[in-house]
Design an enzyme around this catalytic site. Structure first.
Site, PDB file in Angstrom:
ATOM      1  N   LYS A 218       7.942  -4.004  -7.417  1.00 22.90           N
ATOM      2  CA  LYS A 218       7.728  -4.628  -6.042  1.00 22.90           C
ATOM      3  C   LYS A 218       8.889  -4.458  -5.426  1.00 22.90           C
ATOM      4  O   LYS A 218      10.089  -4.684  -6.033  1.00 22.90           O
ATOM      5  CB  LYS A 218       7.434  -6.167  -6.493  1.00 22.90           C
ATOM      6  N   VAL A 219       8.851  -4.177  -4.186  1.00 24.74           N
ATOM      7  CA  VAL A 219      10.039  -3.846  -3.432  1.00 24.74           C
ATOM      8  C   VAL A 219      10.028  -4.635  -2.263  1.00 24.74           C
ATOM      9  O   VAL A 219       8.864  -4.694  -1.590  1.00 24.74           O
ATOM     10  CB  VAL A 219      10.356  -2.552  -3.041  1.00 24.74           C
TER      11      VAL A 219
END
Ligand code: E4P
Length: 217
Positions: free
Chosen positions: A83-84
């Site tokens: 997750k960014v």
């Protein structure tokens, strides 16, 4: 529509997985802090509770740092989804990771234009936060509508993962719009099972059953 649960509480995840409805899990640094567990350890445990994607969020803000953290996280299990945040460095990281076949969830999306950028960077999932959008006087579900329209216009494969869900209506509207995935806290998902008439019906049946004096088995 896929159902992900937004928590790092392994007991809650196991409980929902047993119903057969769970398609994946999302976590974030706040949820990890709430669980009070070691990040890598709890993520490994969650990955064993579902075959679906388990989002684990990087905390570095620069591209090189994100890649370093992603390298550690993706070794945990094959179903880890990195997750960014929706930033320039986040999208550079997204492009690099998805190019290597790693799933990426681009989070903290608050506009349809941002969602368009995430799709162009090859994101597996984009996470628009409807609850936080509503909290700030915007229309969270209108954002989902716009993203659906844009993705369909160009046949983008990025899955719309409706996040920051506060109640069952958000879930229902997501399904009406045709969102690909929702992620919601365990309490919201469990609330979907309940209906006053179901409870009243059970009560009535049990009262009548008692009058028969019978038992099953
Ligand atoms: C999504 O992946 C996020 O973890 C989450 O949905 C954020 O929700 P909140 O606004 O309730 O913190």
């Amino acid at each position: 529509m896929k159902f992900f649960v937004d928590t790092a509480d392994t007991a809650e995840i196991a409980d929902l997985a047993a119903t057969g409805l769970l398609d994946g899990v999302t976590t974030n640094p706040t949820l990890i802090a709430k669980a009070g567990r070691d990040f890598l350890e709890v993520t490994a445990e969650i990955c064993k509770l579902t075959d679906g994607p388990v989002s684990a969020e990087v905390v570095a803000l620069d591209h090189a740092g994100m890649l370093r953290e992603a390298e550690i996280l993706r070794k945990i299990a094959d179903n880890v989804c990195i997750k960014v945040p929706l930033t320039i460095d986040g999208l550079k990281t997204c492009k690099a990771l998805t190019g290597e076949g790693t799933m990426v969830n681009v989070t903290l999306c608050f506009s349809a234009a941002q969602a368009l950028l995430a799709a162009k960077a090859g994101a597996t999932f984009v996470s628009p936060f409807v609850g936080r959008h509503d909290d700030n006087g915007f229309d969270g579900m209108a954002l989902i509508d716009d993203i659906r329209l844009i993705y369909d216009n160009y046949d983008y494969r990025t899955q719309i993962l409706v996040a920051s869900i506060r109640h069952g209506i958000h879930v229902l509207e997501s399904a009406r719009i045709g969102a690909d995935v929702i992620t919601a806290p365990p309490a919201v998902i469990k609330g979907l099972f309940r209906h006053v008439l179901t409870e009243k019906g059970i009560e009535g049946f049990l009262a009548d059953w008692a009058k028969t004096g019978q038992s099953i088995g």
